[in-house]
Design a protein around this motif. Sequence first.
Motif, mmCIF file in Angstrom:
data_model
loop_
_atom_site.group_PDB
_atom_site.id
_atom_site.type_symbol
_atom_site.label_atom_id
_atom_site.label_comp_id
_atom_site.label_asym_id
_atom_site.label_seq_id
_atom_site.Cartn_x
_atom_site.Cartn_y
_atom_site.Cartn_z
ATOM 1 N N TRP A 141 43.204 31.963 32.507
ATOM 2 C CA TRP A 141 43.947 32.999 33.723
ATOM 3 C C TRP A 141 44.576 32.540 34.544
ATOM 4 C CZ3 TRP A 141 42.341 38.082 33.738
ATOM 5 C CH2 TRP A 141 41.540 38.426 33.485
ATOM 6 N N ILE B 95 45.988 37.787 36.554
ATOM 7 C CA ILE B 95 44.972 38.479 37.605
ATOM 8 C C ILE B 95 44.869 40.010 38.579
ATOM 9 C CG2 ILE B 95 43.782 37.485 39.727
ATOM 10 C CD1 ILE B 95 43.129 34.697 38.393
ATOM 11 N N MET C 102 36.873 41.069 36.313
ATOM 12 C CA MET C 102 37.382 40.015 35.154
ATOM 13 C C MET C 102 36.638 38.293 34.993
ATOM 14 S SD MET C 102 40.891 38.965 37.185
ATOM 15 C CE MET C 102 40.091 39.668 38.883
#
Length: 143
Positions: A93, A98, A108
């Motif tokens: 990530w 994000i 997520m």
Amino acid sequence: MKLKAIALEDNDSLRTLIYGILKDRGYEVHAFSEPFLSPLCHDYEFPCPEGHICPNIIITDIDMPNMTGFEFIEYQKSKGCKTQHIGIMSGSWTNENIKHAKRLACHMFNKPFKIGEIKKLLDECEKKLDRNSKLIDMQTVVN
């Protein structure tokens, strides 16, 4: 009402694992190694009639061949997809990813993930599902 899910993951083992978790929970599951193999990613008119949705949940990897998970989600939304819940996973990530996932209202999680993380996502999604939504017959779309 039988719950329906789409799983997109290019790693065979992870796709099989996600498929199994969803199937064990009673979902009708359609799993693909890349978005272009999913019937939802074709250029024909969006198959969901007014007032219907395809899957209750989509679980997708970010990095896949030919199209990212983000591109798939954005494409679906541009066609009017009304899927209620989307989970997106990545092994790396970035801050930009994000922010992108948050803009798309995706849950997520990190790879490698724990089975409990997927189950927790499903628990949260199932509590919020609109049980009155009409689901299209995914077999019709797949065939």
